[in-house]
Design a protein around this motif. Structure first.
Motif, PDB file in Angstrom:
ATOM      1  N   GLU A 198      66.473   8.133  38.355  1.00  9.55           N
ATOM      2  CA  GLU A 198      65.767   8.387  39.621  1.00  9.55           C
ATOM      3  C   GLU A 198      65.123   7.114  40.162  1.00  9.55           C
ATOM      4  O   GLU A 198      65.159   6.842  41.371  1.00  9.55           O
ATOM      5  CB  GLU A 198      64.709   9.467  39.414  1.00  9.55           C
ATOM      6  CG  GLU A 198      65.256  10.880  39.452  1.00  9.55           C
ATOM      7  CD  GLU A 198      64.156  11.901  39.607  1.00  9.55           C
ATOM      8  OE1 GLU A 198      62.987  11.547  39.337  1.00  9.55           O
ATOM      9  OE2 GLU A 198      64.456  13.048  39.979  1.00  9.55           O
ATOM     10  N   LYS A 199      64.540   6.338  39.267  1.00 10.86           N
ATOM     11  CA  LYS A 199      63.892   5.096  39.708  1.00 10.86           C
ATOM     12  C   LYS A 199      64.915   4.135  40.283  1.00 10.86           C
ATOM     13  O   LYS A 199      64.666   3.468  41.305  1.00 10.86           O
ATOM     14  CB  LYS A 199      63.161   4.457  38.522  1.00 10.86           C
ATOM     15  CG  LYS A 199      62.356   3.223  38.902  1.00 10.86           C
ATOM     16  CD  LYS A 199      61.603   2.684  37.706  1.00 10.86           C
ATOM     17  CE  LYS A 199      60.793   1.449  38.104  1.00 10.86           C
ATOM     18  NZ  LYS A 199      60.052   0.898  36.946  1.00 10.86           N
ATOM     19  N   LYS A 200      66.077   4.061  39.654  1.00  7.60           N
ATOM     20  CA  LYS A 200      67.118   3.160  40.153  1.00  7.60           C
ATOM     21  C   LYS A 200      67.586   3.586  41.542  1.00  7.60           C
ATOM     22  O   LYS A 200      67.761   2.752  42.444  1.00  7.60           O
ATOM     23  CB  LYS A 200      68.297   3.161  39.177  1.00  7.60           C
ATOM     24  CG  LYS A 200      69.399   2.195  39.546  1.00  7.60           C
ATOM     25  CD  LYS A 200      70.500   2.222  38.504  1.00  7.60           C
ATOM     26  CE  LYS A 200      71.624   1.257  38.888  1.00  7.60           C
ATOM     27  NZ  LYS A 200      72.719   1.280  37.878  1.00  7.60           N
ATOM     28  N   GLU A 201      67.788   4.911  41.730  1.00 13.40           N
ATOM     29  CA  GLU A 201      68.197   5.390  43.047  1.00 13.40           C
ATOM     30  C   GLU A 201      67.120   5.149  44.091  1.00 13.40           C
ATOM     31  O   GLU A 201      67.418   4.745  45.222  1.00 13.40           O
ATOM     32  CB  GLU A 201      68.530   6.881  42.965  1.00 13.40           C
ATOM     33  CG  GLU A 201      69.757   7.194  42.123  1.00 13.40           C
ATOM     34  CD  GLU A 201      70.015   8.676  42.021  1.00 13.40           C
ATOM     35  OE1 GLU A 201      69.161   9.441  42.539  1.00 13.40           O
ATOM     36  OE2 GLU A 201      71.036   9.078  41.424  1.00 13.40           O
ATOM     37  N   SER A 202      65.862   5.401  43.723  1.00 13.62           N
ATOM     38  CA  SER A 202      64.770   5.193  44.671  1.00 13.62           C
ATOM     39  C   SER A 202      64.642   3.724  45.055  1.00 13.62           C
ATOM     40  O   SER A 202      64.479   3.384  46.238  1.00 13.62           O
ATOM     41  CB  SER A 202      63.458   5.700  44.068  1.00 13.62           C
ATOM     42  OG  SER A 202      62.381   5.471  44.940  1.00 13.62           O
ATOM     43  N   ALA A 231      68.670   6.286  59.602  1.00  9.34           N
ATOM     44  CA  ALA A 231      68.441   6.182  58.158  1.00  9.34           C
ATOM     45  C   ALA A 231      67.017   5.747  57.844  1.00  9.34           C
ATOM     46  O   ALA A 231      66.557   5.914  56.710  1.00  9.34           O
ATOM     47  CB  ALA A 231      69.440   5.217  57.536  1.00  9.34           C
ATOM     48  N   ARG A 232      66.324   5.182  58.831  1.00  6.85           N
ATOM     49  CA  ARG A 232      64.943   4.741  58.625  1.00  6.85           C
ATOM     50  C   ARG A 232      63.927   5.785  59.073  1.00  6.85           C
ATOM     51  O   ARG A 232      62.718   5.530  59.034  1.00  6.85           O
ATOM     52  CB  ARG A 232      64.684   3.456  59.398  1.00  6.85           C
ATOM     53  CG  ARG A 232      65.358   2.226  58.849  1.00  6.85           C
ATOM     54  CD  ARG A 232      65.086   1.040  59.744  1.00  6.85           C
ATOM     55  NE  ARG A 232      63.679   0.917  60.062  1.00  6.85           N
ATOM     56  CZ  ARG A 232      63.182   0.220  61.088  1.00  6.85           C
ATOM     57  NH1 ARG A 232      64.002  -0.394  61.912  1.00  6.85           N
ATOM     58  NH2 ARG A 232      61.893   0.163  61.304  1.00  6.85           N
ATOM     59  N   PHE A 233      64.414   6.956  59.484  1.00  2.00           N
ATOM     60  CA  PHE A 233      63.492   7.960  59.994  1.00  2.00           C
ATOM     61  C   PHE A 233      62.512   8.406  58.920  1.00  2.00           C
ATOM     62  O   PHE A 233      61.315   8.529  59.157  1.00  2.00           O
ATOM     63  CB  PHE A 233      64.291   9.157  60.517  1.00  2.00           C
ATOM     64  CG  PHE A 233      63.453  10.380  60.756  1.00  2.00           C
ATOM     65  CD1 PHE A 233      62.423  10.375  61.671  1.00  2.00           C
ATOM     66  CD2 PHE A 233      63.687  11.540  60.048  1.00  2.00           C
ATOM     67  CE1 PHE A 233      61.651  11.503  61.888  1.00  2.00           C
ATOM     68  CE2 PHE A 233      62.928  12.675  60.257  1.00  2.00           C
ATOM     69  CZ  PHE A 233      61.911  12.652  61.176  1.00  2.00           C
ATOM     70  N   ARG A 234      63.000   8.605  57.727  1.00  5.90           N
ATOM     71  CA  ARG A 234      62.135   9.065  56.639  1.00  5.90           C
ATOM     72  C   ARG A 234      62.650   8.492  55.327  1.00  5.90           C
ATOM     73  O   ARG A 234      63.851   8.487  55.077  1.00  5.90           O
ATOM     74  CB  ARG A 234      62.124  10.593  56.567  1.00  5.90           C
ATOM     75  CG  ARG A 234      61.221  11.166  55.496  1.00  5.90           C
ATOM     76  CD  ARG A 234      60.986  12.641  55.691  1.00  5.90           C
ATOM     77  NE  ARG A 234      60.287  12.927  56.934  1.00  5.90           N
ATOM     78  CZ  ARG A 234      59.928  14.142  57.325  1.00  5.90           C
ATOM     79  NH1 ARG A 234      60.201  15.182  56.575  1.00  5.90           N
ATOM     80  NH2 ARG A 234      59.306  14.326  58.475  1.00  5.90           N
ATOM     81  N   GLY A 235      61.730   7.994  54.524  1.00  5.25           N
ATOM     82  CA  GLY A 235      62.115   7.389  53.262  1.00  5.25           C
ATOM     83  C   GLY A 235      62.701   8.397  52.290  1.00  5.25           C
ATOM     84  O   GLY A 235      62.308   9.558  52.243  1.00  5.25           O
ATOM     85  N   GLN A 236      63.687   7.936  51.518  1.00  5.98           N
ATOM     86  CA  GLN A 236      64.334   8.779  50.530  1.00  5.98           C
ATOM     87  C   GLN A 236      63.675   8.595  49.168  1.00  5.98           C
ATOM     88  O   GLN A 236      63.119   7.536  48.873  1.00  5.98           O
ATOM     89  CB  GLN A 236      65.830   8.445  50.435  1.00  5.98           C
ATOM     90  CG  GLN A 236      66.571   8.581  51.752  1.00  5.98           C
ATOM     91  CD  GLN A 236      66.639  10.013  52.232  1.00  5.98           C
ATOM     92  OE1 GLN A 236      66.655  10.944  51.435  1.00  5.98           O
ATOM     93  NE2 GLN A 236      66.675  10.189  53.541  1.00  5.98           N
TER      94      GLN A 236
END
Length: 403
Positions: free
Chosen positions: A30-34, A84-89
């Motif tokens: 999860e950390k890597k994806e974030s 893609a910058r509308f809301r952080g993933q």
């Protein structure tokens, strides 16, 4: 017993070790994806800044000859934010969330809720007051109604059909909790005038935890003043009854009263609960019974048709089997038994001759003890099985009374 306890303890340690390794692997993934998504968004921000600065330089240096930026995928959307910058993933770490929510009691015991009035401390709407419409606890961000708005580009594949002009949408962007403060009306003890006050610190008090349901409840308090800030009231249910809805009074009305003249449950309900043509039912529809009878009669007709299509040879064999069945089981006559005895005697004599045993030899052998003669080799190919010599009638006769 001690051996069992040691095995149980070992199994528990192994299970705990495996769970810890699995949780660590999931956390790293999860950390890597974030981190990857955050880097991607930061890269897009840098590209937008570079594009904006390049456009300013081209406008200053080239004037009317500067290249256009509102063509292609940015047609009618120049100057907007990428979707893609509308809301952080993904989510933030617990330390970062606690840092953002420090003034509101921390990430676990957040002292703000949907419907609170807050003031913005950063951005173009700095100093304006609005209501919280949405809270994202995994990123410690809130959406304030009608504040912190921006134009978001809508990609070609996301635009509604037939509406090619709507290339951008003006909506609210999330803002960190650290950039807002709670606003609550409080009465001035000296003047007695009620004014909106910006609350810079909130703590929780009178915390309750229901172990059965797992629910938590607490009060939010302003430290130093010991003033309880009430939670916002939840709005009433805005749902309304329509013509297609069944009213509650109709649902609760008692419309069926069983009597002794009819079964306690209508047959239509039984058809819904069980299959209408289930073989476990005791009552069937007349159409279903007629269909089953027709199927059984069709099977009988088909069997008769198959009988009528037999060949003459099959008819002959069928007649022979019928005659044999009428005769019953065969019985052996005296002549048949005599013939069988003759055949058995001939076969036995042939066997003894092949073994090389004569009549005198048989008598001497039986008189000396009834032993078996040695089995000679026949042709060198195998051994002839020995033959048991039965005693004669004279040898088997019982002794006389004088003896």
């Amino acid at each position: 017993m001690q051996k069992i306890l040691r095995r149980v303890a070992t199994a528990e340690r192994v299970a705990a070790k495996r769970k810890k390794a699995k949780d660590l692997k999931f956390y790293k993934k999860e950390k890597k994806e974030s981190v990857g998504q955050s880097r991607q968004q930061l890269g897009m921000v840098r590209e937008d800044f570079e594009r904006a600065k390049r456009a300013i330089r081209d406008d200053w240096a080239l004037g009317p000859l500067a290249p256009r930026n509102d063509v292609g995928e940015w047609d009618s959307a120049h100057g907007t934010v990428h979707e893609a910058r509308f809301r952080g993933q993904g989510g933030l770490s617990l330390a970062m969330r606690n840092r953002r929510c420090q003034w509101a009691g921390g990430a676990y015991n957040l002292n703000i809720a949907v419907g609170d009035r807050v003031v913005l401390l950063d951005g173009p709407d700095k100093g304006r007051i609005g209501l919280i419409r949405e809270i994202d606890p995994m990123r410690a961000e809130v959406v304030v109604a009608d504040l912190n708005k921006s134009n978001i580009r809508i990609a070609q594949e996301l635009r509604p059909e037939g509406d090619e002009k709507t290339a951008a949408l003006n909506i609210e962007l999330p803002i960190p909790i650290s950039s807002i403060r709670l606003v609550h009306p409080m009465k001035d003890p000296t003047t007695g005038v009620t004014k909106d006050v910006i609350i810079n610190q909130l703590v929780h008090g009178s915390k309750l935890h229901d172990r059965v349901s797992g629910k938590k409840a607490w009060k939010r308090v302003v430290p130093g003043l010991n003033v309880n800030i009430p939670w916002p009231r939840k709005g009433e249910d805005s749902t309304r009854d329509t013509k297609a809805d069944t009213l509650r009074i109709d649902v609760e009305a008692k419309t069926f009263v069983p009597t002794l003249l009819r079964p306690p449950m209508p047959e239509t309900v039984i058809d819904e609960l069980r299959g209408r043509y289930s073989r476990f039912r005791t009552r069937h529809e007349p159409e279903y019974i007629a269909r089953l009878e027709a199927e059984a009669q069709a099977k009988k007709d088909r069997a008769k048709l198959m009988e009528s299509m037999r060949t003459p040879l099959q008819e002959l064999h069928r007649a022979e089997r019928a005659n044999n069945k009428k005769k019953g089981k065969p019985r052996l006559t005296v002549e048949m038994l005599e013939k069988i005895g003759e055949v058995i005697a001939k076969n036995r004599e042939r066997t003894l001759n092949a073994a090389g045993v004569s009549g005198a030899g048989r008598a001497s052998t039986s008189g000396s003890g009834g032993g078996l003669p040695p089995a000679p080799q026949v042709g060198g190919e195998g051994v002839v099985p020995p033959t048991i010599i039965e005693p004669t009638s004279q040898e088997t006769a019982p002794p006389s009374p004088s003896a």
